[in-house]
Design a protein around this motif. Sequence first.
Motif, PDB file in Angstrom:
ATOM      1  N   THR A 118       0.850  -1.086  -0.040  1.00 49.69           N
ATOM      2  CA  THR A 118       0.022   0.097  -0.057  1.00 49.69           C
ATOM      3  C   THR A 118       0.965   1.262  -0.130  1.00 49.69           C
ATOM      4  OG1 THR A 118      -1.724  -1.159   1.377  1.00 49.69           O
ATOM      5  CG2 THR A 118      -1.735   1.335   1.093  1.00 49.69           C
ATOM      6  N   ALA A 119       1.762   1.199   0.827  1.00 48.98           N
ATOM      7  CA  ALA A 119       2.856   2.392   0.942  1.00 48.98           C
ATOM      8  C   ALA A 119       3.546   2.731  -0.317  1.00 48.98           C
ATOM      9  CB  ALA A 119       3.915   2.196   2.161  1.00 48.98           C
ATOM     10  N   ALA A 120       3.938   1.439  -1.040  1.00 51.21           N
ATOM     11  CA  ALA A 120       4.689   1.724  -2.235  1.00 51.21           C
ATOM     12  C   ALA A 120       3.789   2.182  -3.531  1.00 51.21           C
ATOM     13  CB  ALA A 120       5.477   0.299  -2.778  1.00 51.21           C
ATOM     14  N   LEU A 121       2.723   1.821  -3.657  1.00 50.59           N
ATOM     15  CA  LEU A 121       1.691   2.071  -4.761  1.00 50.59           C
ATOM     16  C   LEU A 121       1.266   3.496  -4.532  1.00 50.59           C
ATOM     17  CD1 LEU A 121      -0.106  -1.316  -5.195  1.00 50.59           C
ATOM     18  CD2 LEU A 121       1.863  -0.281  -6.496  1.00 50.59           C
ATOM     19  N   ASN A 122       1.405   4.092  -3.285  1.00 46.88           N
ATOM     20  CA  ASN A 122       0.808   5.316  -2.989  1.00 46.88           C
ATOM     21  C   ASN A 122       2.209   6.255  -2.499  1.00 46.88           C
ATOM     22  OD1 ASN A 122      -2.274   5.167  -2.964  1.00 46.88           O
ATOM     23  ND2 ASN A 122      -1.607   3.365  -1.974  1.00 46.88           N
ATOM     24  N   GLN A 123       3.309   6.047  -2.999  1.00 43.12           N
ATOM     25  CA  GLN A 123       4.334   6.946  -2.565  1.00 43.12           C
ATOM     26  C   GLN A 123       4.305   8.344  -2.501  1.00 43.12           C
ATOM     27  OE1 GLN A 123       7.775   6.375  -5.219  1.00 43.12           O
ATOM     28  NE2 GLN A 123       9.217   7.122  -3.725  1.00 43.12           N
ATOM     29  N   GLY A 124       4.502   9.082  -1.439  1.00 39.37           N
ATOM     30  CA  GLY A 124       4.454  10.306  -1.200  1.00 39.37           C
ATOM     31  C   GLY A 124       2.916  10.698  -0.732  1.00 39.37           C
ATOM     32  N   GLN A 129       2.713   7.729   4.005  1.00 42.71           N
ATOM     33  CA  GLN A 129       3.071   8.464   5.219  1.00 42.71           C
ATOM     34  C   GLN A 129       2.487   8.043   6.775  1.00 42.71           C
ATOM     35  OE1 GLN A 129       1.998  12.779   4.934  1.00 42.71           O
ATOM     36  NE2 GLN A 129       3.357  13.051   2.934  1.00 42.71           N
ATOM     37  N   LEU A 130       1.219   7.661   6.536  1.00 41.42           N
ATOM     38  CA  LEU A 130       0.691   6.972   7.356  1.00 41.42           C
ATOM     39  C   LEU A 130       1.356   5.577   7.800  1.00 41.42           C
ATOM     40  CD1 LEU A 130      -1.600   6.710   9.526  1.00 41.42           C
ATOM     41  CD2 LEU A 130      -3.190   5.641   8.001  1.00 41.42           C
ATOM     42  N   ARG A 192       7.902  -2.147   1.182  1.00 43.74           N
ATOM     43  CA  ARG A 192       7.819  -0.752   0.488  1.00 43.74           C
ATOM     44  C   ARG A 192       9.158  -0.621  -0.499  1.00 43.74           C
ATOM     45  NH1 ARG A 192       9.808   4.299   1.436  1.00 43.74           N
ATOM     46  NH2 ARG A 192       8.491   6.026   0.656  1.00 43.74           N
ATOM     47  N   SER A 193      10.314  -0.606   0.341  1.00 48.39           N
ATOM     48  CA  SER A 193      11.483  -0.326  -0.279  1.00 48.39           C
ATOM     49  C   SER A 193      11.917  -1.313  -1.323  1.00 48.39           C
ATOM     50  CB  SER A 193      12.556  -0.196   0.590  1.00 48.39           C
ATOM     51  OG  SER A 193      13.061  -1.424   1.142  1.00 48.39           O
ATOM     52  N   SER A 194      11.679  -2.545  -1.185  1.00 42.82           N
ATOM     53  CA  SER A 194      11.832  -3.624  -2.452  1.00 42.82           C
ATOM     54  C   SER A 194      10.964  -3.461  -3.595  1.00 42.82           C
ATOM     55  CB  SER A 194      11.829  -5.098  -1.633  1.00 42.82           C
ATOM     56  OG  SER A 194      12.153  -6.032  -2.889  1.00 42.82           O
ATOM     57  N   ASP A 197      11.736  -0.520  -5.668  1.00 42.51           N
ATOM     58  CA  ASP A 197      13.028  -0.756  -6.610  1.00 42.51           C
ATOM     59  C   ASP A 197      12.720  -1.665  -7.674  1.00 42.51           C
ATOM     60  OD1 ASP A 197      15.919  -0.802  -6.983  1.00 42.51           O
ATOM     61  OD2 ASP A 197      15.660  -2.871  -6.522  1.00 42.51           O
ATOM     62  N   VAL A 198      11.664  -2.660  -7.590  1.00 38.60           N
ATOM     63  CA  VAL A 198      11.354  -3.500  -8.469  1.00 38.60           C
ATOM     64  C   VAL A 198      10.335  -3.018  -9.689  1.00 38.60           C
ATOM     65  CG1 VAL A 198      10.064  -5.594  -9.242  1.00 38.60           C
ATOM     66  CG2 VAL A 198      11.581  -5.783  -7.145  1.00 38.60           C
ATOM     67  N   ILE A 199       9.617  -1.974  -9.189  1.00 38.27           N
ATOM     68  CA  ILE A 199       8.657  -1.429 -10.247  1.00 38.27           C
ATOM     69  C   ILE A 199       9.286  -0.453 -11.223  1.00 38.27           C
ATOM     70  CG2 ILE A 199       6.725  -1.602  -8.714  1.00 38.27           C
ATOM     71  CD1 ILE A 199       6.755   1.108  -7.870  1.00 38.27           C
ATOM     72  N   ARG A 200      10.583  -0.083 -10.789  1.00 38.26           N
ATOM     73  CA  ARG A 200      11.317   0.708 -11.618  1.00 38.26           C
ATOM     74  C   ARG A 200      12.293  -0.061 -12.600  1.00 38.26           C
ATOM     75  NH1 ARG A 200      12.504   3.471  -6.481  1.00 38.26           N
ATOM     76  NH2 ARG A 200      11.053   5.550  -6.317  1.00 38.26           N
TER      77      ARG A 200
END
Length: 306
Positions: A118-124, A129-130, A192-194, A197-200
């Motif tokens: 959820t955090a990775a798909l809604n970065q920023g 943040q939550l 989140r961090s992994s 990195d992968v989706i880029r």
Amino acid sequence: MLNYIIKRLVASIVTLWVIATATFFLMHAIPGGPFDSEKPLPPQIKANLEEKFGLNKPISEQYMMYMKNLLKGDLGPSLKYEGRTVNDIIAYSFPTSAKLGLVTVIVSLIFGTYLGVTAALNQGKWQDQLVMVIATLGVTVPSFVMATFLILVFAVKLQILPAVGFEGPANYVMPVLALGGYSLSFIARLTRSSLLDVIRQDYIRTAKAKGLSRYVVIYKHALRNALIPIVTYLGPLMAGILTGSFVIEKVFGIPGLGREFVTGIYNRDYSMIMGLTVFDSFLLIAFNFIVDLLYAVIDPRIKLEA
């Protein structure tokens, strides 16, 4: 694959031998003994006890006897619990710690992965943040503080959950939350961090260009490769949680393996400490071995022989 498994088995046996040997000599190097206390025993009784457990023999002879018993799976008798062996204590206490640990690992893995995705798909965004605030709190707040807070709120103030015991489903809620707070938060941050990195990566852009849906791109292609760091963390996590947490077990009155380990240290129970150390080490090595095999299942590009 077979060569890899054989090499790992040999390395695991050597590692266990080194751990058992180091633990044995470190325990015997500590001043005092299991029969020393504030109220000293009469010399004759102490000598009889040492003779009964073989503690009056040369250290080399004690070591050889311990290793012979260890090869047979015999962890020896407890020096403090009369008539009980370390094997008996593990057989009694480990299932309780394992049940609590297994539920904790499942909850941490499911919710930690979900929060990380959820955090990775809604970065920023506010969702990201939550999740990061929750993850930061989970990593920084000690488990005993979390356990005390949960008891105060849910057992004392609201009186909707039992504070101690381990009889029914309700007894799992607070220990699982207290024990799994750190691991859940760590998995969320790691996911989140992994995943970011992968989706880029180029192959994700190619999948999007082919017109694949977002669900397929994320959950079929990206998330599978993003799980590799999480699988790496699962090995030591499983071994550490399944063998019990003496803080959580003490706070919630759970008769698990962690409590026995602390009691063994307090009583200087040589057999107990050495036996539980070898048992914990065996689980850690076994789970890490399973994790290595899972690498090839998750990502076929990984070759175990290499």
